[in-house]
Write a protein that holds these residues in place. Structure first.
Motif, PDB file in Angstrom:
ATOM      1  N   ARG A 115      -5.058  -3.198  -0.981  1.00 46.75           N
ATOM      2  CA  ARG A 115      -4.301  -1.932  -1.654  1.00 46.75           C
ATOM      3  C   ARG A 115      -2.879  -2.003  -1.896  1.00 46.75           C
ATOM      4  O   ARG A 115      -2.448  -1.701  -2.809  1.00 46.75           O
ATOM      5  N   PRO A 143      -7.102   2.393  -5.293  1.00 47.17           N
ATOM      6  CA  PRO A 143      -6.643   1.463  -4.281  1.00 47.17           C
ATOM      7  C   PRO A 143      -7.528   0.277  -3.889  1.00 47.17           C
ATOM      8  O   PRO A 143      -7.307  -0.750  -3.474  1.00 47.17           O
ATOM      9  N   LYS A 144      -8.856   0.385  -4.734  1.00 48.05           N
ATOM     10  CA  LYS A 144      -9.932  -0.544  -4.404  1.00 48.05           C
ATOM     11  C   LYS A 144      -9.872  -1.469  -6.023  1.00 48.05           C
ATOM     12  O   LYS A 144      -9.714  -0.969  -6.801  1.00 48.05           O
ATOM     13  N   GLN A 193      -1.302  -2.254  -5.698  1.00 48.84           N
ATOM     14  CA  GLN A 193      -0.129  -1.245  -6.073  1.00 48.84           C
ATOM     15  C   GLN A 193       1.174  -1.903  -6.330  1.00 48.84           C
ATOM     16  O   GLN A 193       1.813  -1.533  -7.256  1.00 48.84           O
TER      17      GLN A 193
END
Length: 264
Positions: free
Chosen positions: A211, A101-102, A215
């Motif tokens: 995030r 997510p980073k 994605q």
């Protein structure tokens, strides 16, 4: 066993440095396991906002450790089980980058070869020094770089990817920039500072927004056009319901700096 990953975190930037100059930072079993673990730990650490992957020595990474591979040719199955497990571990590492997510930035000062080039291509961003070099030379030793082909073919044009894969030639940083494999090329003396400045800029954003966006980026590009729009429209509608979207829009209208909560 070979394969050290140095870890430091400052101002929300987690720096993971490959440190195995004896094997030119090869992605040995140990190196891959440690780097994967560090990436997954960074994903869960609320203090981490951006991750940088760098390396010590003249090579970013020489790719898989060929001595480890050769050692298993004497196995009863000629190494078949080991080879399958090895490439599964490599896949897990690359997914730990893409699914993190980073944001993950590659800081490349030297040679990124084979799976090392795969790692660069898997990162969200890549900054190269003028001294950096890139190649997928498996074809030269009878082992086509099939797994490096996956992120490579998703980052550069088809004919550029095929040229790298079919020739095994080494491409300099300027050519990597032209192909789209890296974002910027800077003098070696300015590399770390440039990466830190970029990471700091990204770290100043809302992490929940980053995030959501990261994605969505990787999911939508695999979808047909209409499906991609349907998916991203839903993502944006849900994004608007987050606290940070409400705060960000309010701050923009009010002409003040936003105060991120980093919460949904």
């Amino acid at each position: 066993m070979n394969g050290h990953v140095l870890s430091s975190c400052e101002a929300g930037i987690l720096r993971l440095t490959l440190d195995d100059e004896d094997t030119r930072n090869s992605l040995s079993e140990t190196m891959m396991a440690k780097l994967t673990a560090a990436l997954k730990a960074g994903a869960q650490d609320a203090c981490v906002r951006v991750i940088v992957i760098a390396a010590k020595g003249p090579a970013f990474s020489s790719g898989h450790n060929l001595k480890e591979i050769t050692a298993h040719r004497g196995d009863a199955d000629k190494g078949a089980a080991y080879f399958a497990a090895l490439f599964q571990s490599c896949t897990e590492l690359m997914l730990a980058v893409v699914q993190n997510p980073k944001p993950v930035i590659a800081e490349v000062a030297g040679l990124a070869s084979a799976a090392g080039c795969q790692l660069v291509a898997s990162c969200d961003l890549a900054i190269a020094a003028e001294t950096a070099r890139f190649c997928t030379p498996g074809v030269n030793i009878g082992l086509f770089c099939s797994t490096p082909m996956v992120p490579l073919s998703r980052n550069v044009a088809q004919k550029h990817a095929m040229e790298m894969l079919l020739t095994g030639d080494v491409f300099d940083a300027a050519e990597a920039l032209r192909m789209g494999l890296v974002n910027r090329v800077v003098p070696a003396s300015a590399l770390s500072q440039t990466v830190t400045e970029l990471a700091t800029k990204i770290a100043s954003k809302s992490m929940v927004t980053i995030r959501i966006g990261k994605q969505a980026f990787y999911r939508q590009r695999e979808l047909p056009l209409e499906d991609a729009y349907a998916y991203t429209a839903q993502v944006m509608a849900e994004n608007l319901l987050t606290r940070d979207a409400e705060e960000g829009i309010s701050a923009f209208i009010g002409r003040r700096p936003p105060q991120w909560s980093d919460e949904t």
